[in-house]
Design a protein around this motif. Sequence first.
Motif, mmCIF file in Angstrom:
data_model
loop_
_atom_site.group_PDB
_atom_site.id
_atom_site.type_symbol
_atom_site.label_atom_id
_atom_site.label_comp_id
_atom_site.label_asym_id
_atom_site.label_seq_id
_atom_site.Cartn_x
_atom_site.Cartn_y
_atom_site.Cartn_z
ATOM 1 N N TYR A 1 89.187 -27.476 14.583
ATOM 2 C CA TYR A 1 88.753 -28.799 15.087
ATOM 3 C C TYR A 1 90.001 -29.097 15.899
ATOM 4 C CZ TYR A 1 87.453 -33.525 16.790
ATOM 5 O OH TYR A 1 87.262 -34.866 17.721
ATOM 6 N N VAL A 2 89.991 -29.502 17.509
ATOM 7 C CA VAL A 2 91.214 -30.152 17.773
ATOM 8 C C VAL A 2 90.656 -31.634 18.939
ATOM 9 C CG1 VAL A 2 92.942 -29.384 19.645
ATOM 10 C CG2 VAL A 2 91.851 -28.424 18.459
ATOM 11 N N PRO A 3 91.101 -32.907 18.285
ATOM 12 C CA PRO A 3 90.534 -33.672 18.363
ATOM 13 C C PRO A 3 90.895 -33.641 20.578
ATOM 14 C CG PRO A 3 91.114 -34.459 16.884
ATOM 15 C CD PRO A 3 92.097 -33.188 17.336
ATOM 16 N N LYS A 4 90.373 -34.438 21.223
ATOM 17 C CA LYS A 4 90.137 -34.751 22.866
ATOM 18 C C LYS A 4 90.488 -33.370 23.708
ATOM 19 C CE LYS A 4 92.182 -38.861 22.269
ATOM 20 N NZ LYS A 4 92.725 -40.379 23.030
ATOM 21 N N PHE A 5 90.167 -31.960 22.533
ATOM 22 C CA PHE A 5 90.099 -30.797 23.731
ATOM 23 C C PHE A 5 89.513 -30.699 24.682
ATOM 24 C CE2 PHE A 5 90.098 -25.778 23.167
ATOM 25 C CZ PHE A 5 91.225 -25.707 24.194
ATOM 26 N N ARG A 6 88.053 -31.311 23.751
ATOM 27 C CA ARG A 6 86.878 -31.487 25.570
ATOM 28 C C ARG A 6 87.869 -31.845 26.942
ATOM 29 N NH1 ARG A 6 83.446 -33.661 27.697
ATOM 30 N NH2 ARG A 6 81.529 -33.132 27.310
ATOM 31 N N GLN A 7 88.243 -33.038 26.712
ATOM 32 C CA GLN A 7 89.199 -33.935 27.945
ATOM 33 C C GLN A 7 89.796 -32.862 28.740
ATOM 34 O OE1 GLN A 7 90.710 -37.713 26.932
ATOM 35 N NE2 GLN A 7 89.087 -37.923 25.986
ATOM 36 N N ARG A 8 89.489 -30.956 28.578
ATOM 37 C CA ARG A 8 90.960 -30.545 28.963
ATOM 38 C C ARG A 8 89.898 -28.310 29.145
ATOM 39 N NH1 ARG A 8 94.015 -29.217 25.391
ATOM 40 N NH2 ARG A 8 93.996 -30.147 23.424
ATOM 41 N N ILE A 9 88.719 -29.767 29.814
ATOM 42 C CA ILE A 9 87.390 -28.374 29.460
ATOM 43 C C ILE A 9 87.453 -28.391 31.271
ATOM 44 C CG2 ILE A 9 85.749 -26.717 29.760
ATOM 45 C CD1 ILE A 9 87.812 -27.153 27.479
ATOM 46 N N TRP A 10 87.876 -27.233 31.989
ATOM 47 C CA TRP A 10 87.610 -27.189 33.420
ATOM 48 C C TRP A 10 86.143 -26.658 33.889
ATOM 49 C CZ3 TRP A 10 91.020 -29.695 36.785
ATOM 50 C CH2 TRP A 10 92.066 -29.642 36.734
ATOM 51 N N TRP A 11 85.077 -27.300 35.126
ATOM 52 C CA TRP A 11 84.192 -26.030 35.331
ATOM 53 C C TRP A 11 84.406 -25.640 36.148
ATOM 54 C CZ3 TRP A 11 80.005 -24.378 32.918
ATOM 55 C CH2 TRP A 11 79.148 -23.813 33.355
ATOM 56 N N GLY A 12 84.430 -24.191 36.919
ATOM 57 C CA GLY A 12 84.479 -24.574 38.189
ATOM 58 C C GLY A 12 82.731 -23.794 38.840
ATOM 59 N N ALA A 13 83.521 -24.376 39.963
ATOM 60 C CA ALA A 13 82.536 -25.228 41.537
ATOM 61 C C ALA A 13 82.319 -24.606 42.652
ATOM 62 C CB ALA A 13 81.847 -27.142 41.238
ATOM 63 N N GLY A 14 81.775 -24.220 42.837
ATOM 64 C CA GLY A 14 81.109 -23.469 44.231
ATOM 65 C C GLY A 14 80.389 -24.204 45.868
ATOM 66 N N SER A 15 79.630 -25.312 45.027
ATOM 67 C CA SER A 15 78.803 -26.006 45.228
ATOM 68 C C SER A 15 79.276 -27.470 45.199
ATOM 69 C CB SER A 15 77.717 -25.759 45.236
ATOM 70 O OG SER A 15 77.335 -26.056 44.730
ATOM 71 N N GLN A 16 79.012 -28.080 46.603
ATOM 72 C CA GLN A 16 78.844 -30.180 46.214
ATOM 73 C C GLN A 16 77.550 -29.960 44.665
ATOM 74 O OE1 GLN A 16 77.499 -31.881 49.825
ATOM 75 N NE2 GLN A 16 79.219 -30.897 50.820
ATOM 76 N N LYS A 17 76.568 -28.784 45.033
ATOM 77 C CA LYS A 17 75.556 -29.910 43.724
ATOM 78 C C LYS A 17 76.257 -28.859 42.027
ATOM 79 C CE LYS A 17 71.190 -27.999 41.979
ATOM 80 N NZ LYS A 17 69.725 -27.417 41.932
ATOM 81 N N THR A 18 76.747 -28.136 41.918
ATOM 82 C CA THR A 18 77.590 -27.712 41.189
ATOM 83 C C THR A 18 78.254 -28.898 40.885
ATOM 84 O OG1 THR A 18 77.276 -25.486 41.582
ATOM 85 C CG2 THR A 18 79.001 -26.089 39.790
ATOM 86 N N ALA A 19 79.399 -29.369 41.580
ATOM 87 C CA ALA A 19 80.501 -29.950 41.187
ATOM 88 C C ALA A 19 79.970 -31.372 40.638
ATOM 89 C CB ALA A 19 81.257 -30.402 42.589
ATOM 90 N N LEU A 20 78.751 -32.159 40.789
ATOM 91 C CA LEU A 20 78.208 -33.116 40.987
ATOM 92 C C LEU A 20 77.715 -32.731 39.396
ATOM 93 C CD1 LEU A 20 76.102 -34.338 43.798
ATOM 94 C CD2 LEU A 20 77.813 -35.538 43.281
ATOM 95 N N TRP A 21 76.800 -31.410 38.910
ATOM 96 C CA TRP A 21 76.843 -31.231 37.892
ATOM 97 C C TRP A 21 77.608 -31.699 36.228
ATOM 98 C CZ3 TRP A 21 77.726 -27.306 34.253
ATOM 99 C CH2 TRP A 21 76.566 -27.234 32.707
ATOM 100 N N ALA A 22 79.156 -30.608 37.480
ATOM 101 C CA ALA A 22 80.378 -30.932 36.138
ATOM 102 C C ALA A 22 80.804 -32.530 36.301
ATOM 103 C CB ALA A 22 81.888 -30.354 37.080
ATOM 104 N N ALA A 23 80.755 -33.315 36.986
ATOM 105 C CA ALA A 23 80.664 -34.707 36.641
ATOM 106 C C ALA A 23 80.019 -35.386 35.839
ATOM 107 C CB ALA A 23 80.791 -35.183 38.884
ATOM 108 N N GLU A 24 79.086 -34.695 35.917
ATOM 109 C CA GLU A 24 77.296 -35.702 35.217
ATOM 110 C C GLU A 24 77.630 -35.126 33.754
ATOM 111 O OE1 GLU A 24 73.240 -35.001 34.135
ATOM 112 O OE2 GLU A 24 73.741 -33.986 35.750
ATOM 113 N N HIS A 25 79.058 -33.733 33.409
ATOM 114 C CA HIS A 25 78.343 -33.719 32.463
ATOM 115 C C HIS A 25 80.490 -33.479 31.941
ATOM 116 C CE1 HIS A 25 74.455 -32.198 31.366
ATOM 117 N NE2 HIS A 25 74.569 -31.847 33.090
ATOM 118 N N GLY A 26 80.844 -34.111 32.571
ATOM 119 C CA GLY A 26 81.851 -34.856 31.885
ATOM 120 C C GLY A 26 83.288 -33.364 31.885
ATOM 121 N N MET A 27 82.863 -32.665 32.638
ATOM 122 C CA MET A 27 83.938 -31.438 32.804
ATOM 123 C C MET A 27 84.871 -31.503 34.112
ATOM 124 S SD MET A 27 82.480 -28.429 31.453
ATOM 125 C CE MET A 27 80.673 -28.610 32.513
ATOM 126 N N ASN A 28 86.440 -31.680 34.156
ATOM 127 C CA ASN A 28 86.921 -31.355 35.012
ATOM 128 C C ASN A 28 87.021 -31.076 35.913
ATOM 129 O OD1 ASN A 28 89.536 -33.339 33.676
ATOM 130 N ND2 ASN A 28 89.708 -31.783 32.839
#
Length: 339
Positions: free
Chosen positions: A173-200
Amino acid sequence: MKKIGFLSFGFWHDGPGPVSSATEAYQQSLELAVGAEQIGLDGAWFRVHHFAQQIASPYPLLSAIGARTKTLEIGTGLVDLRYENPAMMAENASVADIMAGGRIQLGIGRGSPEQVIDGWQHFGYDYTEKEMENIARERGLEFLDLLRGKPFAEPNPRPMFPQKPGLLRLEPYVPKFRQRIWWGAGSQKTALWAAEHGMNLMSSTLVDHESEDPFHVQQAKQLRLYKQAWAEAGHDFEPRTLVTRSIIPIRNDKDLYHFGGRRNGEDSVGYFENYSNPTIFGRDYVGDVETLVKELKEDTAIQEADTLLLAIPNSLGVDYNLHLLEGVVKEIAPELGWK
């Protein structure tokens, strides 16, 4: 200030050339990362594709780079969740992050069209392309949940090794590793979903063609909407945003030979098979340093992002790619206030 890294597809081609085998592609990826750190880059990022003569399983490479570098961010752009088991992925990525001293920036997502039909079925997942649209997101959320380190597994009453009482979690288990996960978004809708779930946000090298604006304007809007949604979600850390560009400064005859024919690039619009929406691809930036500085000042998405990846022609070898990267970092970036 802006973080600048490179993005490599890790190509190799059978036959003569600077990168003629998988061995050379992986070894040169390591050498390129080490050299990039030495000339002042902030990151080494790698695309992941299956059934192709390109980088596939990224975790050994990320670990090797982590062991050979000290400050470099080491990322993926991106790991295709259609092929991944979230639990195994969490273990592999966490080990790589430990080996890198907490420098892994893991980009994940649904991925792009692949080399074979429904390739994930050969990895043991019997789903259609349509079903995979939702399954990839579900796996992404499961992966994030596993990285939180919350115990969830019922222990064996007669385990092989002594253990603390209660439920178990995946290790390491690596503390705060979750804060360094990114979601690859190709649309505005997907970008909003990434923000909702706390991904860069890793904004794609191509995005859904959602207006008649130029690529960089559409992408900048995507980034701004993402930041607004992040603020409304109330997450407990600051997000990061990333864009990728092909920037080739022409500084000598060799540059002119390889890339002179790609000057005055423009955005292009097209369709992928099985994609219902048109997609817009961003232009290349190719030219002398003075021209590129002038043109890049107008790229609103680069201005909006805190991280810029430079797409490189890795098949031309380590030395030449370091030459291209050095031209951007030492001659263009200072003129634009990026460094």
